[in-house]
Design an enzyme around this catalytic site. Sequence first.
Site, PDB file in Angstrom:
ATOM      1  N   HIS A   1       0.870  -1.202   0.000  1.00 21.36           N
ATOM      2  CA  HIS A   1       0.000   0.000   0.000  1.00 21.36           C
ATOM      3  C   HIS A   1       0.895   1.237   0.000  1.00 21.36           C
ATOM      4  O   HIS A   1       1.486   1.578   1.020  1.00 21.36           O
ATOM      5  CB  HIS A   1      -0.879  -0.011   1.251  1.00 21.36           C
ATOM      6  CG  HIS A   1      -1.876   1.105   1.307  1.00 21.36           C
ATOM      7  ND1 HIS A   1      -3.199   0.905   1.617  1.00 21.36           N
ATOM      8  CD2 HIS A   1      -1.755   2.448   1.093  1.00 21.36           C
ATOM      9  CE1 HIS A   1      -3.835   2.061   1.605  1.00 21.36           C
ATOM     10  NE2 HIS A   1      -2.971   3.032   1.293  1.00 21.36           N
TER      11      HIS A   1
ATOM     12  N   HIS B   1       1.394   5.420  -1.748  1.00 20.74           N
ATOM     13  CA  HIS B   1       0.955   6.540  -2.593  1.00 20.74           C
ATOM     14  C   HIS B   1       2.195   7.152  -3.223  1.00 20.74           C
ATOM     15  O   HIS B   1       3.037   7.704  -2.507  1.00 20.74           O
ATOM     16  CB  HIS B   1       0.226   7.596  -1.756  1.00 20.74           C
ATOM     17  CG  HIS B   1      -0.993   7.053  -1.086  1.00 20.74           C
ATOM     18  ND1 HIS B   1      -2.245   7.130  -1.646  1.00 20.74           N
ATOM     19  CD2 HIS B   1      -1.141   6.381   0.089  1.00 20.74           C
ATOM     20  CE1 HIS B   1      -3.120   6.542  -0.841  1.00 20.74           C
ATOM     21  NE2 HIS B   1      -2.473   6.076   0.209  1.00 20.74           N
ATOM     22  N   LEU B   2       2.290   7.054  -4.535  1.00 20.54           N
ATOM     23  CA  LEU B   2       3.486   7.592  -5.207  1.00 20.54           C
ATOM     24  C   LEU B   2       3.230   8.948  -5.852  1.00 20.54           C
ATOM     25  O   LEU B   2       4.164   9.586  -6.314  1.00 20.54           O
ATOM     26  CB  LEU B   2       3.978   6.606  -6.272  1.00 20.54           C
ATOM     27  CG  LEU B   2       4.498   5.262  -5.767  1.00 20.54           C
ATOM     28  CD1 LEU B   2       4.907   4.378  -6.946  1.00 20.54           C
ATOM     29  CD2 LEU B   2       5.677   5.441  -4.813  1.00 20.54           C
ATOM     30  N   ARG B   3       1.948   9.350  -5.917  1.00 16.09           N
ATOM     31  CA  ARG B   3       1.580  10.614  -6.575  1.00 16.09           C
ATOM     32  C   ARG B   3       1.991  10.590  -8.050  1.00 16.09           C
ATOM     33  O   ARG B   3       2.181   9.535  -8.630  1.00 16.09           O
ATOM     34  CB  ARG B   3       2.183  11.832  -5.857  1.00 16.09           C
ATOM     35  CG  ARG B   3       2.055  11.820  -4.329  1.00 16.09           C
ATOM     36  CD  ARG B   3       0.655  11.751  -3.831  1.00 16.09           C
ATOM     37  NE  ARG B   3       0.588  11.981  -2.387  1.00 16.09           N
ATOM     38  CZ  ARG B   3      -0.371  11.551  -1.602  1.00 16.09           C
ATOM     39  NH1 ARG B   3      -1.360  10.816  -2.089  1.00 16.09           N
ATOM     40  NH2 ARG B   3      -0.374  11.817  -0.314  1.00 16.09           N
TER      41      ARG B   3
ATOM     42  N   LYS C   1      -9.755  -0.470  -5.383  1.00 15.50           N
ATOM     43  CA  LYS C   1      -9.716   0.220  -4.089  1.00 15.50           C
ATOM     44  C   LYS C   1     -11.007   0.976  -3.837  1.00 15.50           C
ATOM     45  O   LYS C   1     -11.437   1.791  -4.658  1.00 15.50           O
ATOM     46  CB  LYS C   1      -8.534   1.204  -4.082  1.00 15.50           C
ATOM     47  CG  LYS C   1      -8.414   2.066  -2.837  1.00 15.50           C
ATOM     48  CD  LYS C   1      -7.854   1.297  -1.660  1.00 15.50           C
ATOM     49  CE  LYS C   1      -7.890   2.087  -0.358  1.00 15.50           C
ATOM     50  NZ  LYS C   1      -6.764   2.963  -0.186  1.00 15.50           N
TER      51      LYS C   1
ATOM     52  N   HIS D   1     -10.524   1.137   2.195  1.00 20.88           N
ATOM     53  CA  HIS D   1     -10.256   2.122   3.249  1.00 20.88           C
ATOM     54  C   HIS D   1     -11.437   2.015   4.214  1.00 20.88           C
ATOM     55  O   HIS D   1     -12.542   2.430   3.893  1.00 20.88           O
ATOM     56  CB  HIS D   1     -10.144   3.538   2.659  1.00 20.88           C
ATOM     57  CG  HIS D   1      -9.813   4.568   3.696  1.00 20.88           C
ATOM     58  ND1 HIS D   1      -8.631   5.261   3.716  1.00 20.88           N
ATOM     59  CD2 HIS D   1     -10.520   4.994   4.777  1.00 20.88           C
ATOM     60  CE1 HIS D   1      -8.616   6.071   4.766  1.00 20.88           C
ATOM     61  NE2 HIS D   1      -9.755   5.939   5.417  1.00 20.88           N
TER      62      HIS D   1
ATOM     63  N   HIS E   1      -4.534  -0.554   6.084  1.00 20.49           N
ATOM     64  CA  HIS E   1      -4.017   0.220   7.229  1.00 20.49           C
ATOM     65  C   HIS E   1      -4.892   0.101   8.468  1.00 20.49           C
ATOM     66  O   HIS E   1      -5.456   1.089   8.937  1.00 20.49           O
ATOM     67  CB  HIS E   1      -3.795   1.685   6.858  1.00 20.49           C
ATOM     68  CG  HIS E   1      -4.840   2.308   5.971  1.00 20.49           C
ATOM     69  ND1 HIS E   1      -6.173   2.298   6.271  1.00 20.49           N
ATOM     70  CD2 HIS E   1      -4.728   2.964   4.785  1.00 20.49           C
ATOM     71  CE1 HIS E   1      -6.841   2.924   5.318  1.00 20.49           C
ATOM     72  NE2 HIS E   1      -5.980   3.327   4.398  1.00 20.49           N
TER      73      HIS E   1
ATOM     74  N   ASP F   1       1.487   2.624   3.503  1.00 22.40           N
ATOM     75  CA  ASP F   1       0.625   3.804   3.318  1.00 22.40           C
ATOM     76  C   ASP F   1       1.473   5.068   3.300  1.00 22.40           C
ATOM     77  O   ASP F   1       1.027   6.133   3.746  1.00 22.40           O
ATOM     78  CB  ASP F   1      -0.466   3.886   4.398  1.00 22.40           C
ATOM     79  CG  ASP F   1      -1.604   4.806   3.971  1.00 22.40           C
ATOM     80  OD1 ASP F   1      -1.680   5.152   2.780  1.00 22.40           O
ATOM     81  OD2 ASP F   1      -2.397   5.192   4.835  1.00 22.40           O
TER      82      ASP F   1
ATOM     83  N   HIS G   1       3.168  14.471   1.509  1.00 19.38           N
ATOM     84  CA  HIS G   1       2.572  15.809   1.350  1.00 19.38           C
ATOM     85  C   HIS G   1       3.679  16.791   1.699  1.00 19.38           C
ATOM     86  O   HIS G   1       4.370  16.586   2.712  1.00 19.38           O
ATOM     87  CB  HIS G   1       1.431  16.026   2.345  1.00 19.38           C
ATOM     88  CG  HIS G   1       0.216  15.195   2.095  1.00 19.38           C
ATOM     89  ND1 HIS G   1      -0.735  15.533   1.158  1.00 19.38           N
ATOM     90  CD2 HIS G   1      -0.212  14.036   2.649  1.00 19.38           C
ATOM     91  CE1 HIS G   1      -1.701  14.622   1.160  1.00 19.38           C
ATOM     92  NE2 HIS G   1      -1.398  13.692   2.042  1.00 19.38           N
TER      93      HIS G   1
ATOM     94  N   ALA H   1      -3.739  14.782   5.794  1.00 18.94           N
ATOM     95  CA  ALA H   1      -3.460  13.478   6.410  1.00 18.94           C
ATOM     96  C   ALA H   1      -2.497  12.717   5.509  1.00 18.94           C
ATOM     97  O   ALA H   1      -2.684  12.673   4.290  1.00 18.94           O
ATOM     98  CB  ALA H   1      -4.752  12.688   6.554  1.00 18.94           C
TER      99      ALA H   1
END
Length: 347
Positions: A15, A17-19, A101, A138, A176, A248, A252, A264
């Site tokens: 899991h 987030h690579l953007r 997802k 989620h 998560h 996860d 940011h 978050a």
Amino acid sequence: MENTHLDILKPDDWHVHLREGHILSQVLPFTYDNFGSALIMPNLDKPIENISLAEDYYAEICRHIPKEIKFTPHMTLYLTNCLTQDEIKKVSNHRYIKAIKMYPRGATTNSESGISNIAEFYPLFEAMEKNKVILSIHGEVTDEKVDVFEREKVFIERVLTKIINNFPNLRIVLEHITSADAVKFIEKHKNIGATITNHHLMVNRNIMLSKGIRPDFYCAPILKTEYDRLALVQAAISGSDKFFLGTDSAPHVNGKKISACGCAGIFSSPLAVPLLIQLFEKHNSLDTIEKFMSKNGRGFYGLEQQQDRVLYVKRSRSVNTIKNIKTDAGKITVFNPYNELYWERIN
Ligand code: DOR
Ligand code: ZN
């Protein structure tokens, strides 16, 4: 005798987030250096809601991976009502799209396209069950009447239980997980596994809130109590094949995170593996860490075991660790809740 070497199959991150764009180029090396593969989340500004978008995103990611690096991106689709049963069938035979997802609308970053009425999606869940496509969830309700610390528990009671009762053969990953309740639920039910993050294993809501606010520890689902954290640690070190690592990691820039109404998300990929080794060591559980980081996730997703190995050694002094990374839009803080970190990769 003290263990000073750890030689294990290369971990996977189930899991992350690579953007996209510049941030992708800056954060991706920490994932492909530390992990053999990763499941990439679809919550971009424009959600990855169909196969064609996932293929474009996969190509963008691959363009940033040097040829000599062996790393497999596994992709996900964002569940919206644009998804069709036909598309789900195609996902079941797709080479690298591995899950769909589900975000409850409003639960987290870029979840505006998420779902609000679960019953509308039952025909798609049925198609996923039939075609053996994994539903990644989620797990939080977004009802403002429900306290933020109770949202996972209430989701399990009100939503997840219904999904499981209606689709007992649907394979689900509850992402998560944050609570003792979630651990119990996962242990009790078939066909459901869970990812656990570094941060939910290492910090709790007191650390985030009791000695000045720590926006760098703010994430969704929010950190819970020490009791919950310890239940997660027990699940991770247990060796049970239902629990596996999903960092996860969610970058940011500090300007958006350490600010009024901060975002978050915790950027944890750079030190995720040595931090986990230190945690498992503290709990005398280095013998089960390979299951949690390298074997269980692959088992759940039906992939062959990894071939490559990694070697970590324990130094006698704390090793220098990375505090933040720089991007066009500003710095991003790297998650490291420990004052001292002794484990270092040497291959
Ligand atoms: O803390 C989080 N950040 N949780 C999520 O579910 C999404 C993520 C993000 O994309 O920033
Ligand atoms: Zn996430």
